[in-house]
Scaffold this motif. Structure first.
Motif, PDB file in Angstrom:
ATOM      1  N   ILE A  14      -2.065  16.432 105.068  1.00 50.04           N
ATOM      2  CA  ILE A  14      -2.912  17.626 105.008  1.00 50.04           C
ATOM      3  C   ILE A  14      -4.078  17.476 105.991  1.00 50.04           C
ATOM      4  O   ILE A  14      -4.390  18.414 106.732  1.00 50.04           O
ATOM      5  CB  ILE A  14      -3.409  17.878 103.570  1.00 50.04           C
ATOM      6  N   ALA A  15      -4.688  16.310 106.012  1.00 50.18           N
ATOM      7  CA  ALA A  15      -5.793  16.075 106.949  1.00 50.18           C
ATOM      8  C   ALA A  15      -5.311  16.210 108.392  1.00 50.18           C
ATOM      9  O   ALA A  15      -5.984  16.826 109.226  1.00 50.18           O
ATOM     10  CB  ALA A  15      -6.406  14.694 106.718  1.00 50.18           C
ATOM     11  N   GLY A  16      -4.131  15.672 108.690  1.00 50.12           N
ATOM     12  CA  GLY A  16      -3.583  15.779 110.044  1.00 50.12           C
ATOM     13  C   GLY A  16      -3.279  17.206 110.439  1.00 50.12           C
ATOM     14  O   GLY A  16      -3.477  17.596 111.592  1.00 50.12           O
ATOM     15  N   LEU A  17      -2.831  17.993 109.487  1.00 46.34           N
ATOM     16  CA  LEU A  17      -2.516  19.397 109.780  1.00 46.34           C
ATOM     17  C   LEU A  17      -3.757  20.282 109.787  1.00 46.34           C
ATOM     18  O   LEU A  17      -3.693  21.421 110.247  1.00 46.34           O
ATOM     19  CB  LEU A  17      -1.495  19.929 108.771  1.00 46.34           C
ATOM     20  N   SER A  18      -4.870  19.770 109.284  1.00 43.86           N
ATOM     21  CA  SER A  18      -6.098  20.567 109.278  1.00 43.86           C
ATOM     22  C   SER A  18      -6.586  20.848 110.692  1.00 43.86           C
ATOM     23  O   SER A  18      -7.355  21.775 110.923  1.00 43.86           O
ATOM     24  CB  SER A  18      -7.194  19.880 108.469  1.00 43.86           C
ATOM     25  N   GLU A  19      -6.104  20.045 111.645  1.00 42.77           N
ATOM     26  CA  GLU A  19      -6.476  20.242 113.052  1.00 42.77           C
ATOM     27  C   GLU A  19      -5.651  21.337 113.705  1.00 42.77           C
ATOM     28  O   GLU A  19      -5.900  21.704 114.845  1.00 42.77           O
ATOM     29  CB  GLU A  19      -6.301  18.933 113.803  1.00 42.77           C
ATOM     30  N   GLY A  20      -4.628  21.840 112.994  1.00 36.71           N
ATOM     31  CA  GLY A  20      -3.803  22.915 113.527  1.00 36.71           C
ATOM     32  C   GLY A  20      -2.328  22.567 113.501  1.00 36.71           C
ATOM     33  O   GLY A  20      -1.920  21.471 113.119  1.00 36.71           O
ATOM     34  N   ARG A  21      -1.544  23.511 113.921  1.00 39.21           N
ATOM     35  CA  ARG A  21      -0.079  23.417 113.954  1.00 39.21           C
ATOM     36  C   ARG A  21       0.357  22.256 114.851  1.00 39.21           C
ATOM     37  O   ARG A  21      -0.198  22.063 115.934  1.00 39.21           O
ATOM     38  CB  ARG A  21       0.430  24.751 114.501  1.00 39.21           C
ATOM     39  N   VAL A  22       1.353  21.490 114.362  1.00 37.41           N
ATOM     40  CA  VAL A  22       1.764  20.314 115.136  1.00 37.41           C
ATOM     41  C   VAL A  22       3.265  20.054 114.959  1.00 37.41           C
ATOM     42  O   VAL A  22       3.838  20.351 113.915  1.00 37.41           O
ATOM     43  CB  VAL A  22       0.924  19.071 114.739  1.00 37.41           C
ATOM     44  N   HIS A  23       3.865  19.508 116.007  1.00 38.38           N
ATOM     45  CA  HIS A  23       5.274  19.134 115.998  1.00 38.38           C
ATOM     46  C   HIS A  23       5.450  17.890 115.128  1.00 38.38           C
ATOM     47  O   HIS A  23       4.606  17.007 115.109  1.00 38.38           O
ATOM     48  CB  HIS A  23       5.733  18.863 117.433  1.00 38.38           C
ATOM     49  N   VAL A  24       6.561  17.819 114.402  1.00 34.13           N
ATOM     50  CA  VAL A  24       6.813  16.730 113.465  1.00 34.13           C
ATOM     51  C   VAL A  24       6.702  15.364 114.129  1.00 34.13           C
ATOM     52  O   VAL A  24       6.075  14.447 113.586  1.00 34.13           O
ATOM     53  CB  VAL A  24       8.193  16.887 112.794  1.00 34.13           C
ATOM     54  N   SER A  25       7.303  15.185 115.283  1.00 33.73           N
ATOM     55  CA  SER A  25       7.252  13.878 115.954  1.00 33.73           C
ATOM     56  C   SER A  25       5.822  13.480 116.288  1.00 33.73           C
ATOM     57  O   SER A  25       5.436  12.320 116.135  1.00 33.73           O
ATOM     58  CB  SER A  25       8.101  13.889 117.225  1.00 33.73           C
ATOM     59  N   GLU A  26       5.032  14.436 116.733  1.00 28.97           N
ATOM     60  CA  GLU A  26       3.635  14.160 117.061  1.00 28.97           C
ATOM     61  C   GLU A  26       2.860  13.786 115.801  1.00 28.97           C
ATOM     62  O   GLU A  26       2.066  12.849 115.803  1.00 28.97           O
ATOM     63  CB  GLU A  26       2.992  15.359 117.751  1.00 28.97           C
ATOM     64  N   LEU A  27       3.078  14.502 114.719  1.00 29.23           N
ATOM     65  CA  LEU A  27       2.395  14.199 113.465  1.00 29.23           C
ATOM     66  C   LEU A  27       2.780  12.808 112.961  1.00 29.23           C
ATOM     67  O   LEU A  27       1.924  12.049 112.512  1.00 29.23           O
ATOM     68  CB  LEU A  27       2.705  15.268 112.414  1.00 29.23           C
ATOM     69  N   ALA A  28       4.056  12.468 113.061  1.00 29.14           N
ATOM     70  CA  ALA A  28       4.515  11.135 112.648  1.00 29.14           C
ATOM     71  C   ALA A  28       3.818  10.050 113.470  1.00 29.14           C
ATOM     72  O   ALA A  28       3.390   9.023 112.923  1.00 29.14           O
ATOM     73  CB  ALA A  28       6.030  11.031 112.777  1.00 29.14           C
ATOM     74  N   ARG A  29       3.681  10.272 114.772  1.00 24.54           N
ATOM     75  CA  ARG A  29       2.987   9.298 115.636  1.00 24.54           C
ATOM     76  C   ARG A  29       1.520   9.165 115.228  1.00 24.54           C
ATOM     77  O   ARG A  29       0.994   8.062 115.123  1.00 24.54           O
ATOM     78  CB  ARG A  29       3.079   9.711 117.103  1.00 24.54           C
ATOM     79  N   ARG A  30       0.860  10.301 115.015  1.00 27.52           N
ATOM     80  CA  ARG A  30      -0.559  10.269 114.641  1.00 27.52           C
ATOM     81  C   ARG A  30      -0.782   9.521 113.331  1.00 27.52           C
ATOM     82  O   ARG A  30      -1.773   8.810 113.178  1.00 27.52           O
ATOM     83  CB  ARG A  30      -1.098  11.693 114.469  1.00 27.52           C
ATOM     84  N   LEU A  31       0.127   9.708 112.385  1.00 26.35           N
ATOM     85  CA  LEU A  31      -0.039   9.107 111.060  1.00 26.35           C
ATOM     86  C   LEU A  31       0.559   7.708 110.967  1.00 26.35           C
ATOM     87  O   LEU A  31       0.313   6.993 109.996  1.00 26.35           O
ATOM     88  CB  LEU A  31       0.581  10.008 109.993  1.00 26.35           C
ATOM     89  N   GLY A  32       1.384   7.343 111.939  1.00 21.65           N
ATOM     90  CA  GLY A  32       2.004   6.026 111.925  1.00 21.65           C
ATOM     91  C   GLY A  32       3.060   5.861 110.847  1.00 21.65           C
ATOM     92  O   GLY A  32       3.189   4.787 110.265  1.00 21.65           O
ATOM     93  N   ILE A  33       3.816   6.939 110.590  1.00 16.39           N
ATOM     94  CA  ILE A  33       4.909   6.858 109.611  1.00 16.39           C
ATOM     95  C   ILE A  33       6.193   7.393 110.249  1.00 16.39           C
ATOM     96  O   ILE A  33       6.149   8.102 111.253  1.00 16.39           O
ATOM     97  CB  ILE A  33       4.604   7.623 108.298  1.00 16.39           C
ATOM     98  N   SER A  34       7.320   7.032 109.664  1.00 15.73           N
ATOM     99  CA  SER A  34       8.602   7.472 110.208  1.00 15.73           C
ATOM    100  C   SER A  34       8.810   8.966 109.972  1.00 15.73           C
ATOM    101  O   SER A  34       8.261   9.537 109.013  1.00 15.73           O
ATOM    102  CB  SER A  34       9.747   6.690 109.568  1.00 15.73           C
ATOM    103  N   ARG A  35       9.608   9.581 110.829  1.00 19.38           N
ATOM    104  CA  ARG A  35       9.922  10.998 110.654  1.00 19.38           C
ATOM    105  C   ARG A  35      10.657  11.266 109.352  1.00 19.38           C
ATOM    106  O   ARG A  35      10.337  12.239 108.669  1.00 19.38           O
ATOM    107  CB  ARG A  35      10.694  11.534 111.857  1.00 19.38           C
ATOM    108  N   PRO A  36      11.648  10.438 108.955  1.00 14.40           N
ATOM    109  CA  PRO A  36      12.322  10.705 107.670  1.00 14.40           C
ATOM    110  C   PRO A  36      11.346  10.691 106.491  1.00 14.40           C
ATOM    111  O   PRO A  36      11.413  11.558 105.611  1.00 14.40           O
ATOM    112  CB  PRO A  36      13.358   9.586 107.562  1.00 14.40           C
ATOM    113  N   LEU A  37      10.412   9.716 106.470  1.00 11.89           N
ATOM    114  CA  LEU A  37       9.429   9.663 105.387  1.00 11.89           C
ATOM    115  C   LEU A  37       8.498  10.869 105.460  1.00 11.89           C
ATOM    116  O   LEU A  37       8.172  11.483 104.442  1.00 11.89           O
ATOM    117  CB  LEU A  37       8.631   8.362 105.463  1.00 11.89           C
ATOM    118  N   LEU A  38       8.092  11.231 106.665  1.00 10.21           N
ATOM    119  CA  LEU A  38       7.230  12.394 106.847  1.00 10.21           C
ATOM    120  C   LEU A  38       7.914  13.656 106.336  1.00 10.21           C
ATOM    121  O   LEU A  38       7.308  14.463 105.635  1.00 10.21           O
ATOM    122  CB  LEU A  38       6.847  12.551 108.324  1.00 10.21           C
TER     123      LEU A  38
END
Length: 101
Positions: A14-38
């Motif tokens: 939620i905090a990561g998305l508060s900055e605006g719309r984002v692609h899943v791969s980019e969000l996974a990189r920012r959060l340091g988690i795998s795409r399947p878990l994300l």
């Protein structure tokens, strides 16, 4: 909704998305988690009505999944907490009943 936000990873999403719309791969990189878990966490947040996902085609024809927050306002009261607890208990009971023996 409480169950959806009651997990530290989902709060980080939620905090990561508060900055605006984002692609899943980019969000996974920012959060340091795998795409399947994300995706598992995003599915829970989407089910609760907190995020929405849109599939778009890039110019090269590649499918791109973007997520963004849905405006929400949560008022935490004793009744809300008790209702969330009951729903969680019912979900747990349903899971036990549906599990093959």
């Amino acid at each position: 909704m409480l169950a959806a936000i009651g997990h530290p990873q989902r709060l980080r999403i939620i905090a990561g998305l508060s900055e605006g719309r984002v692609h899943v791969s980019e969000l996974a990189r920012r959060l340091g988690i795998s795409r399947p878990l994300l995706y598992l966490h995003l599915e829970r947040l989407e089910k609760a009505g907190l995020v929405t996902g849109d599939l778009e085609l890039a110019s090269d024809g590649k499918a791109m999944k973007y997520f963004e927050l849905v405006p929400f306002d949560l008022h935490l009261t004793e009744d809300v907490v008790l209702a969330a607890l009951r729903a969680d208990e019912e979900e747990g009971l349903k899971d036990v009943q549906e599990t093959p023996r």
